[in-house]
Motif scaffolding. Structure first.
Motif, mmCIF file in Angstrom:
data_model
loop_
_atom_site.group_PDB
_atom_site.id
_atom_site.type_symbol
_atom_site.label_atom_id
_atom_site.label_comp_id
_atom_site.label_asym_id
_atom_site.label_seq_id
_atom_site.Cartn_x
_atom_site.Cartn_y
_atom_site.Cartn_z
ATOM 1 N N GLN A 1 1.081 12.434 -9.047
ATOM 2 C CA GLN A 1 -0.035 13.575 -9.134
ATOM 3 C C GLN A 1 0.815 14.859 -8.747
ATOM 4 N N TYR A 2 1.809 15.042 -8.094
ATOM 5 C CA TYR A 2 2.144 16.097 -7.225
ATOM 6 C C TYR A 2 3.743 16.698 -7.320
ATOM 7 N N VAL A 3 4.462 15.544 -7.913
ATOM 8 C CA VAL A 3 5.997 15.953 -8.005
ATOM 9 C C VAL A 3 6.478 15.991 -9.319
ATOM 10 N N LEU A 4 6.260 14.943 -9.933
ATOM 11 C CA LEU A 4 6.846 14.900 -11.544
ATOM 12 C C LEU A 4 6.011 15.798 -12.443
ATOM 13 N N ASN A 5 6.833 16.462 -13.132
ATOM 14 C CA ASN A 5 6.190 17.328 -14.394
ATOM 15 C C ASN A 5 5.637 16.373 -15.470
ATOM 16 N N ILE B 1 0.904 -1.208 -0.056
ATOM 17 C CA ILE B 1 0.148 0.058 0.036
ATOM 18 C C ILE B 1 0.833 1.053 0.129
ATOM 19 N N GLY B 2 1.938 1.012 0.862
ATOM 20 C CA GLY B 2 2.710 2.380 0.614
ATOM 21 C C GLY B 2 3.761 2.617 -0.434
ATOM 22 N N ILE B 3 3.878 1.724 -1.150
ATOM 23 C CA ILE B 3 4.608 1.839 -2.433
ATOM 24 C C ILE B 3 3.633 2.388 -3.556
ATOM 25 N N CYS B 4 2.339 1.900 -3.640
ATOM 26 C CA CYS B 4 1.433 2.240 -4.271
ATOM 27 C C CYS B 4 1.159 4.020 -4.145
ATOM 28 N N ALA B 5 0.764 4.212 -2.846
ATOM 29 C CA ALA B 5 0.678 5.483 -2.448
ATOM 30 C C ALA B 5 1.918 6.493 -2.874
ATOM 31 N N ILE B 6 3.122 6.105 -2.798
ATOM 32 C CA ILE B 6 4.168 6.975 -3.087
ATOM 33 C C ILE B 6 4.189 7.198 -4.581
ATOM 34 N N VAL B 7 4.027 6.114 -5.328
ATOM 35 C CA VAL B 7 4.054 6.124 -6.713
ATOM 36 C C VAL B 7 3.007 7.122 -7.249
ATOM 37 N N ALA C 1 6.416 15.693 -18.672
ATOM 38 C CA ALA C 1 7.624 14.865 -19.273
ATOM 39 C C ALA C 1 7.908 13.748 -18.294
ATOM 40 N N GLN C 2 8.392 14.057 -17.301
ATOM 41 C CA GLN C 2 8.476 12.796 -16.133
ATOM 42 C C GLN C 2 7.504 12.094 -16.180
ATOM 43 N N GLN C 3 6.311 12.452 -15.951
ATOM 44 C CA GLN C 3 5.261 11.410 -15.945
ATOM 45 C C GLN C 3 5.084 10.473 -17.183
ATOM 46 N N MET C 4 5.208 11.110 -18.136
ATOM 47 C CA MET C 4 5.260 10.365 -19.305
ATOM 48 C C MET C 4 6.281 9.187 -19.434
ATOM 49 N N THR C 5 7.566 9.571 -19.014
ATOM 50 C CA THR C 5 8.608 8.626 -18.836
ATOM 51 C C THR C 5 8.334 7.447 -17.805
ATOM 52 N N LEU C 6 7.696 8.114 -16.834
ATOM 53 C CA LEU C 6 7.306 7.072 -15.715
ATOM 54 C C LEU C 6 6.386 5.981 -16.337
#
Length: 251
Positions: A46-50, A35-41, A52-57
């Motif tokens: 939603q709130y950290v990656l821009n 649950i913790g890993i899913c929440a962190i990802v 372009a970074q979201q698309m890469t992830l």
């Protein structure tokens, strides 16, 4: 006038240990970790990656069937995508629903199997989910994300126990031996659950009806995970022994 002397409290009362407190979240550590890993990802997405970074992830972490047809060459993420996709989710409703079901079905299964076997079960049923999804959509370009395939495997495992749980050890765990398929299919409660589960999956997948969740529901992945958990549970169960009180009653 002296004050009246009342008998003091017994010494044993002062030395008695305080009553044990029930934990607020009575979940196995391995379930809390997932649950913790899913929440962190999700929070990163939603709130950290821009953008372009979201698309890469998404490209490197989600399962994209067409990448496994050989048309796009080789990259090392081909080995990890069939596992990392389960820790990614497409929205708040998606992750919230999955984590509730993970806590409900994953906790008794983790208490039964242990942390290592549960982690292997999660990985294998998640892999079976994408395997069936790929077999039915080998040229699909839409990324597949979510832990629901592995959670469906936990539901399949629960059915093999007949949904029996034991709380005698202070934590709920699936109880009794793994039931033969023939006996499971003769249980009215289990059959009703299986029928309702199948109807809901087909309705949400084929009709696209899933309130609060954007995108198509990968019902094929759910079925792949469920079948792997239902038929493959014995490979992960470390065996069951009757409690001492039960065996002593038989002697």
């Amino acid at each position: 006038m002296s004050e009246p002397q009342y008998p003091s409290e017994p010494e044993t009362a002062e030395t008695m240990p305080p009553p044990a407190r029930e934990p607020v979240f009575n979940l196995p550590p391995i379930v809390m970790a997932v649950i913790g890993i899913c929440a962190i990802v999700y929070l990163l997405q939603q709130y950290v990656l821009n953008d372009a970074q979201q698309m890469t992830l998404l490209y490197d972490g989600a399962f994209i069937p067409v990448l496994y047809t050989g048309q796009y060459g080789f990259d090392w993420f081909l080995f990890t995508r069939p596992f990392t996709y389960a820790f990614m989710h497409g929205g708040f409703a998606h992750i919230a629903i999955n984590m509730v079901w993970l806590a409900a079905f994953g906790s008794p299964l983790a208490n039964r199997l242990g942390a290592l076997r549960f982690a292997l079960f999660f990985a294998v049923t998640g892999l079976a989910s994408v395997a069936l999804f790929w077999a039915m959509h080998p040229y699909g370009e839409a990324p597949l994300v979510g832990a629901s395939g592995a959670i469906s495997g936990m539901m399949g495992a629960a059915a093999r126990f007949g949904f029996r749980t034991d709380r005698s050890a202070g934590k709920a765990g699936f109880a009794g031996p793994v039931l033969p398929v023939a006996i499971v299919l003769r249980s009215r409660g289990v059959v009703i659950f299986l029928a309702m589960w199948m109807i809901i999956n087909l309705a949400t997948g084929l009709l696209g009806f899933a309130p609060g969740i954007d995108g198509q529901i990968a019902w094929e992945a759910h079925i792949g995970g469920f079948l792997a958990g239902f038929f493959g549970l014995r490979r992960f169960d470390r065996g069951w022994q009757a409690p001492d009180w039960e065996t002593s009653d038989r002697t």
